[in-house]
Scaffold this active site. Structure first.
Site, PDB file in Angstrom:
ATOM      1  N   ARG A 124     -68.323 107.725 -41.250  1.00 45.81           N
ATOM      2  CA  ARG A 124     -67.463 108.105 -40.111  1.00 45.81           C
ATOM      3  C   ARG A 124     -68.085 107.789 -38.753  1.00 45.81           C
ATOM      4  NH1 ARG A 124     -66.961 112.282 -43.582  1.00 45.81           N
ATOM      5  NH2 ARG A 124     -65.028 112.210 -44.775  1.00 45.81           N
ATOM      6  N   LYS A 146     -64.127  96.651 -28.686  1.00 39.97           N
ATOM      7  CA  LYS A 146     -63.159  96.275 -29.726  1.00 39.97           C
ATOM      8  C   LYS A 146     -63.926  95.734 -30.924  1.00 39.97           C
ATOM      9  CE  LYS A 146     -58.954  94.987 -27.269  1.00 39.97           C
ATOM     10  NZ  LYS A 146     -58.007  93.886 -27.034  1.00 39.97           N
ATOM     11  N   GLU A 188     -63.824  81.038 -21.663  1.00 43.70           N
ATOM     12  CA  GLU A 188     -63.536  82.467 -21.412  1.00 43.70           C
ATOM     13  C   GLU A 188     -64.087  82.875 -20.037  1.00 43.70           C
ATOM     14  OE1 GLU A 188     -61.625  84.491 -23.157  1.00 43.70           O
ATOM     15  OE2 GLU A 188     -61.745  83.987 -25.294  1.00 43.70           O
ATOM     16  N   LYS A 230     -65.601  91.854 -16.993  1.00 47.61           N
ATOM     17  CA  LYS A 230     -65.035  92.547 -18.157  1.00 47.61           C
ATOM     18  C   LYS A 230     -65.369  94.035 -18.116  1.00 47.61           C
ATOM     19  CE  LYS A 230     -63.888  92.404 -22.940  1.00 47.61           C
ATOM     20  NZ  LYS A 230     -64.008  91.804 -24.251  1.00 47.61           N
ATOM     21  N   GLU A 240     -56.451  99.085 -23.341  1.00 48.36           N
ATOM     22  CA  GLU A 240     -55.475  98.017 -23.120  1.00 48.36           C
ATOM     23  C   GLU A 240     -54.053  98.559 -22.975  1.00 48.36           C
ATOM     24  OE1 GLU A 240     -56.344  94.350 -25.241  1.00 48.36           O
ATOM     25  OE2 GLU A 240     -54.239  93.790 -25.120  1.00 48.36           O
ATOM     26  N   ARG A 244     -56.138  95.866 -18.735  1.00 52.37           N
ATOM     27  CA  ARG A 244     -56.946  95.079 -19.696  1.00 52.37           C
ATOM     28  C   ARG A 244     -56.156  93.897 -20.273  1.00 52.37           C
ATOM     29  NH1 ARG A 244     -61.353  97.323 -24.230  1.00 52.37           N
ATOM     30  NH2 ARG A 244     -61.889  95.267 -25.020  1.00 52.37           N
ATOM     31  N   ASN A 248     -55.963  88.585 -21.457  1.00 51.50           N
ATOM     32  CA  ASN A 248     -55.297  87.699 -22.406  1.00 51.50           C
ATOM     33  C   ASN A 248     -54.695  86.454 -21.761  1.00 51.50           C
ATOM     34  OD1 ASN A 248     -55.877  89.242 -24.691  1.00 51.50           O
ATOM     35  ND2 ASN A 248     -54.227  90.660 -24.183  1.00 51.50           N
ATOM     36  N   HIS A 251     -54.088  83.455 -23.895  1.00 53.93           N
ATOM     37  CA  HIS A 251     -54.192  83.867 -25.292  1.00 53.93           C
ATOM     38  C   HIS A 251     -52.856  83.875 -26.029  1.00 53.93           C
ATOM     39  CE1 HIS A 251     -58.258  84.707 -24.171  1.00 53.93           C
ATOM     40  NE2 HIS A 251     -58.575  85.223 -25.335  1.00 53.93           N
ATOM     41  N   HIS A 255     -53.362  81.916 -29.192  1.00 52.39           N
ATOM     42  CA  HIS A 255     -53.303  82.517 -30.533  1.00 52.39           C
ATOM     43  C   HIS A 255     -52.344  81.742 -31.437  1.00 52.39           C
ATOM     44  CE1 HIS A 255     -54.756  86.712 -29.017  1.00 52.39           C
ATOM     45  NE2 HIS A 255     -55.753  86.002 -29.509  1.00 52.39           N
ATOM     46  N   HIS A 268     -62.094  79.282 -30.944  1.00 45.13           N
ATOM     47  CA  HIS A 268     -61.211  80.203 -30.218  1.00 45.13           C
ATOM     48  C   HIS A 268     -61.096  79.811 -28.730  1.00 45.13           C
ATOM     49  CE1 HIS A 268     -59.416  83.917 -28.800  1.00 45.13           C
ATOM     50  NE2 HIS A 268     -60.411  84.060 -27.947  1.00 45.13           N
TER      51      HIS A 268
END
Ligand code: NAD
Ligand code: ZN
Length: 368
Positions: A124, A146, A188, A230, A240, A244, A248, A251, A255, A268
């Site tokens: 946990r 994340k 990025e 960031k 987000e 935030r 993207n 993206h 994506h 990426h």
């Protein structure tokens, strides 16, 4: 190797649920042990490839009586899966890791995301630190909490927010990175400049040659500024729910390109670079960015190329975009830069507009 403390920077990250530092500079691996939070037992998650290159430096500060236990995950997006999380958790259990142990995620974004997720759910939750070894992981994925893994249905569909206790970004690690991986990470950083830091953008616009030849001071500036940007954003919007989302930029189409090419053809960052070009074109079509600004961003992206081409149809990209939209509560969000250093999120891009931008992009892909 340099040990100069003056060349090491500390960037604070403070969110609603966590407070930690990102340490950036040269030679950090040589003092790593002394910088780590003290725990009964440390575990390193890395890949065999990275360990072969860097284990000697990584272990150089660990005393003989306190060596970490090393766990491995092979490189590649196909290994970012729950099956490996279970295997790694079993290895932790076999080595008697408990909640007072420390996990060190040492690698690129995949190791960082998987290590963070493992740390989030083992017993946990256990403490972990990030030692990012790709530029992309240093400027982006290691900061913000994340973590996650992929499902067959899509990338990063399973995961958790779990912040590290610290991030140690040693710029020396980038010496062994391929040119292609370096450039993928730099896209990025261009994104970071365009959406929120005009000074970073101008620096990257003017210093492509020094950055691409890995001049230490140039890289240090780019990495620190990207992390600061960031850290600032996740400090304001950890989960987000608003700001935030501007991270993207590039993206949405990026994506779709990754999915339509089955995550095999492009890195990426490269897909995101193409995606930024598509978003800029949408901005031009809508008049939300001046032609002058859009052209400057486009020229800068291309200066960090070459961008590999890919062979998919507009329909395949639209299909991938619709599947992506389904995974995102039926909403297709686009980040539109407004000039340089400022961006906003729009949700009302129509299929017709998107098709036009995709067709424009595919014409560029075929004839860059
Ligand atoms: N958590 C987040 O906020 C976030 C943000 C962006 C991306 N990501 C994730 O990050 C992942 C991509 O990360 P990545 O681009 O770092 O890819 P990666 O982890 O696959 O690493 C790329 C390649 O570089 C090699 N490598 C790593 N460090 C090296 C070094 N120092 N020298 C030589 N080779 C080295 C690796 O073995 C691998 O082959 C994706 O899964 C993406 O979803 C997460
Ligand atoms: Zn990204």
């Amino acid at each position: 190797m340099r040990y100069d403390e003056k060349s090491v920077r500390t960037i604070p990250v403070e969110t609603a649920s966590a407070k930690y530092s990102v340490i950036v500079g040269n030679g950090i691996l040589h003092t790593l042990y002394h910088r780590l939070p003290k725990r009964k037992q440390a575990f390193v998650l890395t890949s065999p490839e990275i360990w072969a290159l860097w284990s000697k430096q990584f272990l150089s500060s660990f005393p003989k009586e306190d060596q970490p236990c090393v766990l491995f995950l092979h490189a590649g997006e196909r290994h970012k899966r729950l099956g490996h999380v279970e295997r790694l958790a079993s290895e932790l259990a076999a080595a008697r890791a408990d909640r007072s142990s420390l996990l060190i995620a040492f690698g690129g974004g995949i190791i960082g995301d998987m290590g963070g997720f493992l740390a989030a759910i083992y017993m946990r939750g256990m403490d972990y630190v990030q030692v990012p070894s790709t530029l992309l992981a240093q400027v982006d994925s290691s900061v913000g909490g994340k973590t996650g893994a992929n499902l067959a249905a899509g990338k990063n569909l399973i995961g958790s927010f779990h912040h590290p206790l610290a991030v140690f970004a040693d710029i020396d690690l980038l010496q062994t990175l391929s040119d292609r991986e370096l450039r993928a990470g730099l896209f990025e950083s261009i994104k970071a400049g365009v959406i929120r830091d005009a000074r970073l953008f101008r620096f990257m616009e003017r210093n492509a040659e020094a950055i691409l030849r890995r001049d230490s001071r140039a890289l240090e500036y780019v990495i620190s500024a990207s992390i600061r940007m960031k850290a600032n954003i996740v400090g304001i919007d950890e989960r987000e729910s608003g700001l935030r989302m501007i991270l993207n930029f590039g993206h949405t189409v990026g994506h779709s390109i990754e999915a339509a090419t089955h995550y095999r053809k492009l890195r990426h960052g490269e897909a995101i670079a193409w995606g930024m070009l598509a978003a800029l074109q949408l901005g031009r079509m809508r008049g939300t960015i001046s032609a002058e600004h859009a052209d400057r961003v486009e020229r800068t992206i291309l200066a960090y190329g070459p961008l590999p081409s890919f062979n998919v149809s507009a329909e395949e990209l639209m299909d991938a975009s619709s599947r992506d939209k389904k995974n995102r509560a039926g909403v297709r969000r686009f980040v539109f830069p407004q000039g340089i250093g400022n961006a906003s999120v729009v949700e009302n891009v129509t299929d017709k507009e998107l098709i036009a931008a995709i067709e424009w992009l595919l014409a560029r892909v075929r004839k860059p």
